[in-house]
Motif scaffolding. Structure first.
Motif, PDB file in Angstrom:
ATOM      1  N   PRO A 170      55.508 -83.584 -42.366  1.00 10.08           N
ATOM      2  CA  PRO A 170      54.623 -84.879 -41.098  1.00 10.08           C
ATOM      3  C   PRO A 170      53.631 -82.744 -41.121  1.00 10.08           C
ATOM      4  O   PRO A 170      52.555 -83.599 -40.268  1.00 10.08           O
ATOM      5  N   GLY A 229      60.534 -90.540 -37.249  1.00  8.88           N
ATOM      6  CA  GLY A 229      59.370 -90.159 -38.370  1.00  8.88           C
ATOM      7  C   GLY A 229      58.644 -91.448 -38.103  1.00  8.88           C
ATOM      8  O   GLY A 229      57.507 -91.067 -39.392  1.00  8.88           O
ATOM      9  N   MET A 268      50.181 -85.468 -37.134  1.00 11.95           N
ATOM     10  CA  MET A 268      51.326 -86.832 -37.214  1.00 11.95           C
ATOM     11  C   MET A 268      51.443 -87.608 -36.290  1.00 11.95           C
ATOM     12  O   MET A 268      50.285 -88.720 -36.492  1.00 11.95           O
TER      13      MET A 268
END
Lengths: 155, 332
Positions: free
Chosen positions: A102, B198, B233
């Motif tokens: 990530p 996520g 991200m």
């Protein structure tokens, strides 16, 4: 889990295929060649795209094979550069890791901790403010989050 | 591990199909023949009035969906079909498998994007029953294509809704914006939920929020987009959330050109501090245009300015500031 005691002369250089990485390796070579006791870890972290990126398992396998091969070739070039400058072969370790990341910075720092490195060296990409705004900056994040180690950001 | 419904495709006779079409759409809409499809691999061949059998249900295909993107209005999405579920007459969006990879450009930044049926199927599972997301399920057709069957969200985009609220901006801001702001916060909470799991939304923009006509509830739609992230991200998702907040606060985008054309005195005072970091023609320092905007809210908008030095890196950070702004909006 107790972290390993960092070794000041154990250095991690985070590299990829960019010129910034080459600058980081050259800097370490110019600064440390000929000095005894330094161990250099040349580490390439390849962030693995999510499973969505690939249409099939074979495509994913092929992608990883190509990336690893390309990274190994680059690392070998850097390794030779250091050996030619006087580092002992046994003091240079190379590693290619494909990881779910990530954050690439966090993956690099996890390696630093794992290898007990006293310094992390990274080349600055020199991304624009706009790019940093949307995608973030690995060198900035390492600078802000690294613990128990020195951080060298090479321009 | 994602569970995908792999129920066997149930065969339907032509008479059964006709009977169901008559029940759902009326006897006058029944065709003499129907092209019955179980393999949707070639989505260009799935056409209006075809019947696609997925699992145990027949779906009568209507039009292709359309979407404006990158300045091109109303492009047909041939892999996205509006359909009628012939088991109960409900309207569905059927998304067939279409993989694409391409480079998107935002301002002068180029990045790698891709479309993924798997990602959307995963998020549909993850958000089942969540009131802020479109609802649906995934299953495979006879050729193992991962199809998403989505409840059609009937309504206007939240962006279109706000454009029609209030006599003018001041009226909008004092009488309508506080509730829009609370709704926006819930939409940000929903994205936080995804990020905690996520997952990125991947394509956060104002026409991906539909205000459901029946309930008045706004929902996120379209999750099949993804991008190859770099260090942060969720940065691109956060950028999208910021743009939407600026739009909702301004009751539409306030552009440099609009201010110039309107002869606004603000035009001559604009600096790079006031405009969007990526879309330089959009004003983010809206307090300069509408002085009654509370500082706490304007402070959030300025995180998206060309001169911002601090960026939001997570929905937690954004929500923290939104909660502070909400208190100020209550006291207006």
């Amino acid at each position: 889990m107790e972290s390993k005691k960092v070794q000041k002369r154990n250095i991690l250089i985070a590299v990829d295929e960019s010129e910034n990485a080459a600058r980081a390796v050259s800097y370490v070579r110019d600064l440390l060649s000929g000095l005894p006791g330094f161990r250099i870890n040349l580490v390439t972290i390849i962030p693995e795209p999510s499973e969505d990126y690939f249409q099939s398992e074979s495509e994913r396998t092929e992608w990883m094979k190509e990336k690893k091969s390309s990274a190994r070739s680059i690392l070998e070039g850097f390794r030779r550069l250091l050996i030619d400058a006087g580092f002992k072969e046994g003091d240079i370790r190379v590693e290619v890791a494909i990881k779910t990341c990530p954050s690439i910075a966090e993956c690099i720092l996890a390696e630093q901790e794992n290898l007990a490195c006293g310094a992390v060296v990274i080349g600055r990409r020199g991304i624009s403010k706009k790019e940093e705004f949307i995608f973030g900056s690995t060198s900035s994040k390492i600078l802000h989050t690294a613990k128990d180690c020195a951080v060298w950001v090479i321009e | 591990m994602q569970e995908i419904d792999q129920a066997e495709t149930k065969p339907f006779s032509l008479d059964e199909i006709k009977e169901r079409v008559a029940t759902c759409l009326g006897p006058d809409r029944v065709q003499k023949r129907y092209n019955i499809i179980t393999d949707t691999t070639d989505f260009f061949r799935v056409e209006y009035d075809d019947v696609v059998i997925l699992g145990s249900k027949p779906y009568l295909i209507r039009n292709n969906e359309r979407e404006g993107r990158f300045g091109i209005d109303e492009q047909q999405k041939f892999w996205v079909k509006r359909a009628r579920d012939l088991s109960d007459g409900s309207v569905k969006i059927i998304k067939l498998v279409f993989h694409e990879r391409f480079q998107a450009k935002v301002g002068d930044i180029v990045f790698d994007c891709f479309r993924s049926p798997k990602k959307e199927a995963r998020i549909l599972d993850l958000t089942k029953g969540h009131s802020r997301f479109m609802q649906g399920f995934s299953l495979t057709d006879s050729s193992n294509n991962l199809i998403r069957v989505i409840d059609f969200v009937k309504g206007k985009t939240l962006a279109d809704v706000v454009m029609n609220l209030g006599r003018d901006h001041e009226d909008y801001f004092f009488n309508h914006f506080p509730s829009i702001f609370e709704e926006y916060m819930e939409l940000v909470e929903a994205i936080r939920f995804l990020h905690q799991k996520g997952e990125k939304h991947g394509d956060i923009r104002r026409d991906h929020i539909i205000k459901e006509e029946a309930t008045g509830n706004s929902r996120w739609i379209d999750f099949d987009f993804n991008y190859l992230h770099r260090e942060n991200m969720f940065g691109y998702d956060l950028f999208g959330l910021g743009n939407i907040l600026v739009y909702l606060t301004g009751r539409g985008d306030v552009t440099v050109q609009q201010l110039r054309d309107a002869g606004s005195p603000v035009f001559d005072q604009l600096t790079s501090y006031d405009t969007n970091i990526i879309f330089n023609n959009r004003v983010v320092n809206l307090k300069k245009v509408y002085p009654y905007i509370p500082d706490a809210l304007n402070f959030i908008l300025l995180h998206f300015s060309s001169e911002a030095n601090v960026f939001y890196e997570s929905t937690d950070q954004l929500l923290h500031d939104l909660h502070a702004a909400k208190e100020h909006l209550k006291n207006m």
